[in-house]
Write a protein that holds these residues in place. Structure first.
Motif, short mmCIF file in Angstrom:
data_model
loop_
_atom_site.label_atom_id
_atom_site.label_comp_id
_atom_site.label_asym_id
_atom_site.label_seq_id
_atom_site.Cartn_x
_atom_site.Cartn_y
_atom_site.Cartn_z
N LEU A 119 35.86 -32.94 -28.90
CA LEU A 119 35.27 -32.28 -27.73
C LEU A 119 35.62 -30.80 -27.69
CD1 LEU A 119 35.79 -34.96 -24.93
CD2 LEU A 119 33.61 -34.13 -25.81
N LEU A 120 36.87 -30.47 -28.05
CA LEU A 120 37.29 -29.07 -28.03
C LEU A 120 36.53 -28.23 -29.04
CD1 LEU A 120 41.17 -29.51 -27.65
CD2 LEU A 120 39.60 -28.58 -25.95
N HIS A 121 36.02 -28.88 -30.07
CA HIS A 121 35.31 -28.13 -31.11
C HIS A 121 33.80 -28.32 -31.03
CE1 HIS A 121 39.43 -27.99 -32.64
NE2 HIS A 121 39.04 -26.96 -33.36
N VAL A 122 33.34 -28.91 -29.92
CA VAL A 122 31.90 -28.99 -29.69
C VAL A 122 31.36 -27.60 -29.39
CG1 VAL A 122 30.16 -29.77 -28.04
CG2 VAL A 122 31.78 -31.40 -28.98
N ASN A 123 30.24 -27.26 -29.98
CA ASN A 123 29.59 -26.00 -29.64
C ASN A 123 28.80 -26.22 -28.35
OD1 ASN A 123 28.23 -23.61 -29.46
ND2 ASN A 123 26.91 -23.96 -31.25
N PRO A 124 29.21 -25.60 -27.23
CA PRO A 124 28.52 -25.85 -25.97
C PRO A 124 27.16 -25.16 -25.88
CG PRO A 124 30.22 -24.21 -25.65
CD PRO A 124 30.34 -24.69 -27.08
N LEU A 141 22.70 -13.64 -13.63
CA LEU A 141 22.82 -14.71 -12.64
C LEU A 141 22.18 -15.99 -13.15
CD1 LEU A 141 21.71 -12.61 -9.54
CD2 LEU A 141 24.02 -13.52 -9.87
N VAL A 142 22.74 -17.12 -12.70
CA VAL A 142 22.16 -18.43 -12.96
C VAL A 142 22.38 -19.27 -11.72
CG1 VAL A 142 24.28 -19.33 -14.00
CG2 VAL A 142 22.08 -20.39 -14.56
N ASN A 143 21.43 -20.14 -11.42
CA ASN A 143 21.58 -20.92 -10.19
C ASN A 143 22.69 -21.96 -10.31
OD1 ASN A 143 19.86 -22.42 -12.02
ND2 ASN A 143 19.51 -23.83 -10.32
N ALA A 144 22.95 -22.47 -11.50
CA ALA A 144 24.01 -23.46 -11.69
C ALA A 144 24.62 -23.29 -13.06
CB ALA A 144 23.47 -24.88 -11.52
N LEU A 145 25.90 -23.07 -13.10
CA LEU A 145 26.61 -22.83 -14.35
C LEU A 145 26.72 -24.13 -15.15
CD1 LEU A 145 28.05 -20.27 -15.49
CD2 LEU A 145 30.19 -21.28 -14.66
N PRO A 146 26.56 -24.08 -16.46
CA PRO A 146 26.75 -25.29 -17.25
C PRO A 146 28.15 -25.88 -17.06
CG PRO A 146 25.75 -23.55 -18.58
CD PRO A 146 26.16 -22.92 -17.28
N LEU A 147 28.23 -27.19 -17.10
CA LEU A 147 29.47 -27.97 -17.09
C LEU A 147 30.20 -27.97 -15.74
CD1 LEU A 147 30.99 -26.96 -20.55
CD2 LEU A 147 29.51 -28.90 -20.01
N ASN A 148 29.57 -27.42 -14.68
CA ASN A 148 30.27 -27.43 -13.39
C ASN A 148 29.77 -28.52 -12.46
OD1 ASN A 148 27.82 -26.46 -12.43
ND2 ASN A 148 28.73 -24.81 -11.23
N GLY A 149 28.85 -29.36 -12.95
CA GLY A 149 28.39 -30.50 -12.16
C GLY A 149 27.31 -30.19 -11.16
N ARG A 205 25.04 -27.49 -23.56
CA ARG A 205 25.64 -28.68 -22.93
C ARG A 205 25.73 -28.41 -21.43
NH1 ARG A 205 27.46 -32.50 -27.05
NH2 ARG A 205 26.68 -31.54 -28.95
N GLU A 206 24.66 -28.71 -20.73
CA GLU A 206 24.59 -28.39 -19.31
C GLU A 206 25.47 -29.31 -18.46
OE1 GLU A 206 23.08 -25.94 -18.00
OE2 GLU A 206 21.40 -25.33 -19.26
N ASP A 207 25.43 -30.60 -18.75
CA ASP A 207 26.08 -31.59 -17.89
C ASP A 207 27.45 -32.00 -18.40
OD1 ASP A 207 25.88 -33.51 -15.61
OD2 ASP A 207 26.02 -34.97 -17.23
N SER A 208 27.59 -32.14 -19.71
CA SER A 208 28.83 -32.64 -20.28
C SER A 208 28.94 -32.19 -21.73
CB SER A 208 28.87 -34.17 -20.21
OG SER A 208 29.90 -34.70 -20.99
N LEU A 209 30.17 -31.95 -22.18
CA LEU A 209 30.37 -31.60 -23.58
C LEU A 209 30.08 -32.75 -24.51
CD1 LEU A 209 33.64 -29.45 -23.51
CD2 LEU A 209 31.35 -28.68 -24.11
N SER A 226 36.15 -29.27 -17.25
CA SER A 226 35.28 -30.37 -17.67
C SER A 226 36.00 -31.33 -18.59
CB SER A 226 34.03 -29.81 -18.35
OG SER A 226 34.33 -29.32 -19.65
N LEU A 227 37.11 -30.86 -19.19
CA LEU A 227 37.88 -31.70 -20.11
C LEU A 227 39.14 -32.26 -19.45
CD1 LEU A 227 37.69 -29.49 -23.33
CD2 LEU A 227 36.49 -31.63 -22.92
N SER A 228 39.30 -32.03 -18.15
CA SER A 228 40.56 -32.40 -17.51
C SER A 228 40.82 -33.90 -17.56
CB SER A 228 40.58 -31.91 -16.06
OG SER A 228 39.52 -32.50 -15.32
#
Length: 873
Positions: free
Chosen positions: A502-507, A554-562, A662-666, A740-742
């Protein structure tokens, strides 16, 4: 005087009994003296006639039923004295048990708080969720209220995706963004909760014009209103509208989310279009008296099919799943249940290893107590009496280990997820019970072994038969320790490899040197879109000019923040759209020009957005991701094709193709229920699922990682533009990824800690067995050396014995891991539950550690003086 009261006065009663017997003897003696006997003869005759005084006293005490308790107290006292004589042994055992029991108590406390503790609601066993996988249009919920006969229902909408129920709190100092939930009027009464202060919503207060009340969480009341009881009745500004505070909830009420700070009425207006096709809501229910969950499920399954024709738009016949009614607790814990149980199973393995280790220590100690047990047996103690004494010692160690483990747990603040563990009566009872049970587990085998006393052998210097038998048992325990350790280490290894993947996934973007911040104007401010657009345009320009900032967007919703939203969409010319019952769902992100550059998202074809795309008169355009292009236009050029939200008639022309993000999850490019992703420019054309222009946006700044100073500058800039707009969640983009990896990181860390404990205990177990074996074989080794054996031969002999133990243990552990690790499949990414590399690495590692633990005993054996060894007996 009852028996319990007499228990604490038994010494006085014993003295009274002895005094009464003495008086009877004196009375008889005096009678015999009066009949002519001498005093000496009379005393002897009286004693002969009366019988054995000691036996009479013991029989008298038996009638008070105290002998068992006295024997137990005697055993405990002897056990304490015995353990005090061996402080080193006692300390090692207590440390071992503290580690094993402390880990189990901590995880059980977590399981207890999440899975076992009753929900803080009235009659929680009658509460249901109708939304484990299903959501309902608000119009459908209203239809439920009047049609369902088996249960009462309530609906809620919490902060999620584009349909967020968050509010700006203004007029109370610095503006704040509050996490909210919109609930139907019967929500609180259905749950059976009462406010700490004030009231909750009354019937009808979820209707337009009557829904301007708010209930505060206890935390917000304390934080923002300083716990002022006069806050009830005050009016506050939420999202630019005036709401009256009508109540404050108790501190323990945290539903539907622990983040919820305010509850407002859910507006249920049959006249509004969004009443049917706006945000869909989860629904909860309470079974009516005498109704079973099966009856409620059957009624809902029938109602759901009747609901479809009520809707103003077409939905597929399988929109809702059958069997959709479940206990509310099941819904609340569904995401963590399996993970917690797996972690609890891991701690149970640690405890088993600790028990095996302590049993080994007790068996080693038993060889030094054979003569003691033989003396006890020769004085009349039976095997059960000796077992009872030895089990008392082991149970006492178990209880002491529980106390030490509890203390260790309370100080384990650095272990992930355990800092917030609370201890209640159930957790204390669990810890006490596990202490007694472990005492029996690790003490039973040594007690049975040591209680088999052969007086003719045990009173000699050494009993070889007993020692040999004990050694076989100790070897078996060491093998089991290695096997259990292998299972745990393989589990930890799989999680470590998964996290590494997961740490080496290209987001799909670059997180280095990027700071993000959430900016949230009120919806009313952005209803005039030109005003909102001007606000954001000025903000981006000013922040782009800040020192150290090389790019801003600007973006309305940042990737990986749910918070990434989705819409139903149509794709031009896509054959699968023809005849389908419902349009596919796609992620929909609203961005400003420069976003791709700041995030370093690859532009694969066409162009990105320009400032001209944001103009009201501009042609509506969109970007799509590479996977979306492959899905809907395989082998074709998607540039110039069109896509549109399902509820609109206006198509958006595709002007570019970008790399997948990876918008929702890595762990996945797209969830199973999402079939693509599109980007829209921040313009009047960009509407989300609630059909209103994007309001809250996230600012992304490249060129700095000093989030603190940049946050201060950003808040000052925003305050100058609009003092009622809060700025929150100022953080680095790398921090977003880490959050997101917590969960996988925490689980991996716990497994790593437990695996390290298991390896350490297993190595100690093997070391103890080999050391004991060397001590037992001292004469044999002396003979071998005397006959010419080289030191390396002796070392090879001892290391070979350890290697055999390690090989058997590792083989059994690998076999067990092949079965048990399959339950971890859902927790893994990029690695299978039977990953050969992990199994191979752990096999080599554990074998090496086990053999290394034998090195010191092997070296000691190789250095034996044969003359000393031959005089060992």
């Amino acid at each position: 005087m009852n028996s319990f009261a007499r228990l604490f006065k038994r010494r006085q009663l014993y003295e009274d009994l002895s005094e009464e017997i003495r008086e009877h003897l004196e009375e008889k003696t005096n009678e015999l003296v009066d009949n002519g006997m001498s005093a000496e003869e009379a005393a002897l005759a009286a004693r002969r006639e009366f019988g054995n005084v000691t036996v009479i006293e013991e029989r008298g005490r038996e009638t008070w039923h105290w002998l068992s308790l006295e024997a137990l107290l005697a055993d405990v006292g002897y056990a304490v004295r015995s353990l005090r004589k061996s402080p080193g042994f006692t300390s090692v055992v207590l440390l071992t048990l503290a580690l094993g029991i402390g880990a189990n108590s901590a995880i059980f406390s977590l399981v207890n708080a999440v899975l076992l503790r009753s929900l803080p609601f009235a009659q929680p066993d009658r509460l249901l969720t109708l939304s484990q996988d299903n959501y309902y249009p608000q119009g459908g919920f209203v239809a439920m209220k009047s049609n369902l006969k088996t249960m009462d229902v309530a609906a809620y909408l919490e902060g999620w995706g584009d349909a967020r129920v968050d509010f700006n709190l203004t007029g109370e100092g610095e503006p704040e963004r509050l996490y909210g939930s919109a609930v139907s009027a019967e929500f609180f009464s259905l749950l059976g909760v009462t406010p700490e202060r004030g009231r909750v919503f009354a019937s009808g207060e979820d209707q337009p014009g009557k829904n301007m009340e708010v209930v505060l969480s206890h935390a917000l009341w304390e934080h923002k209103f300083k716990g002022d009881p006069n806050a009830i009745g005050r009016r506050i500004m939420l999202a630019g509208a005036s709401y009256e505070i009508v109540g404050v909830m108790p501190v323990q009420f945290q539903f539907p989310s622990s983040k919820t700070e305010v509850w407002v009425p859910l507006s249920l207006d049959p006249r509004a279009t969004s009443y049917w096709d706006g945000p869909w809501v989860p629904v909860i229910g309470r079974l009516r008296s005498g109704v079973s969950i099966e009856s409620a499920r059957a009624e809902l399954d029938v109602f759901q099919q009747r609901l479809l024709p009520m809707m103003p738009f077409k939905l597929p016949s399988n929109t809702w799943k059958t069997d959709s009614v479940f206990p509310l607790r099941q819904q609340i814990v569904r995401d963590v249940r399996s993970k917690l149980l797996i972690i609890l199973g891991a701690t149970a393995l640690v405890l088993l290893i600790a028990c095996a280790n302590v049993a080994n220590l007790l068996l080693a100690r038993a060889t030094t107590r054979q003569r003691e047990m033989a003396v006890r047996a020769s004085l009349g103690s039976g095997r059960w009496r000796i077992c009872r004494q030895l089990l008392t010692e082991s149970i006492l160690l178990g209880i002491a280990g529980s106390v030490a483990g509890l203390a260790a747990m309370l100080t384990a603040e650095d272990i992930p997820r355990l800092a917030s563990v609370s201890i209640d009566l159930r957790a204390l009872l669990f810890t006490a019970t596990i202490g007694v049970l472990t005492g029996v587990m690790f003490g039973l085998a040594p007690a049975l072994q040591l209680s088999k006393v052969d007086l003719s052998q045990s009173l000699k210097t050494r009993s070889k038969n007993v020692a040999a038998s004990g050694h076989r048992l100790r070897t078996s325990l060491a093998v089991s320790e290695i096997a259990l350790a292998v299972v745990l280490v393989i589990g930890a290894g799989l999680l470590i490899r998964s996290l590494w993947q997961l740490l080496h996934v290209n987001p799909g973007f670059s997180a280095e040197s990027v700071v993000t911040a959430r900016v949230t104007p009120d919806q009313s401010f952005c209803d005039d879109f030109s005003r909102c657009q001007s606000f954001y345009s000025t903000l981006v320009d000013r922040m782009r000019a800040s020192p150290g900032v090389h790019g801003a967007a600007l973006v309305n919703a940042l990737p990986l923040n749910g918070r990434v939203g989705f819409i139903a969409a149509n794709f031009e010319g896509h054959p699968e759209n023809n005849g389908q019952e419902v349009e596919p769902l796609v992620f929909d992100s609203v961005i400003t020009p420069g976003y791709l550059s700041v995030m370093q998202i690859s532009l694969l074809e066409g162009r990105g957005f320009s400032d001209s795309d944001a103009r009201a008169q501009a042609e509506p355009v969109a970007l799509i991701t590479a996977s979306t292009a492959r899905k809907y236009w395989p082998g074709q050029d998607p540039i110039g094709m069109h896509v549109k939200p399902a509820w609109e008639n206006q198509w958006r022309r595709i002007v570019g193709v970008v790399g997948d993000v990876r918008e929702d999850s890595l762990s996945s490019t797209l969830p199973s229920w999402i079939s693509g992703a599109i980007y829209e420019p921040y313009s009047a054309h960009a509407v989300l699922i609630n059909r209103r222009p994007a309001t809250e946006m996230t600012l992304v700044l490249r060129g700095t990682t000093d989030a603190k100073s940049l946050g201060e500058a950003l808040r000052e800039t925003v305050a100058n533009l609009n003092p009622e707009v809060p700025v929150t969640e100022v953080q680095t983009l790398r921090g977003v990824i880490n959050k997101s990896l917590s969960v996988p990181r925490s689980i991996m860390s716990l497994f790593a800690v437990f695996a390290a404990l298991a390896v350490g205990l297993g190595a100690v177990g093997v070391y103890g067995v080999i050391s004991y074996s060397v001590a037992m074989r001292t004469p044999e080794i002396g003979v071998r050396i005397a006959l010419g054996a080289q030191r390396r031969d002796v070392q090879r002999l001892v290391l070979g014995q350890g290697a055999r133990i390690a090989a058997i243990g590792v083989a059994l552990g690998v076999a067990g891991a092949l079965v048990t690790t399959r339950i971890m499949t859902a927790m893994l990414y990029g690695v299978t539950a039977t990953d050969p590399a992990t199994f191979g690495a752990v096999t080599i590692l554990l074998t090496f550690i086990a053999v290394a633990a034998c090195y010191i005993p092997a070296r000691r054996a190789a250095r034996l003086d044969p003359l000393v060894a031959l005089r060992y007996e």
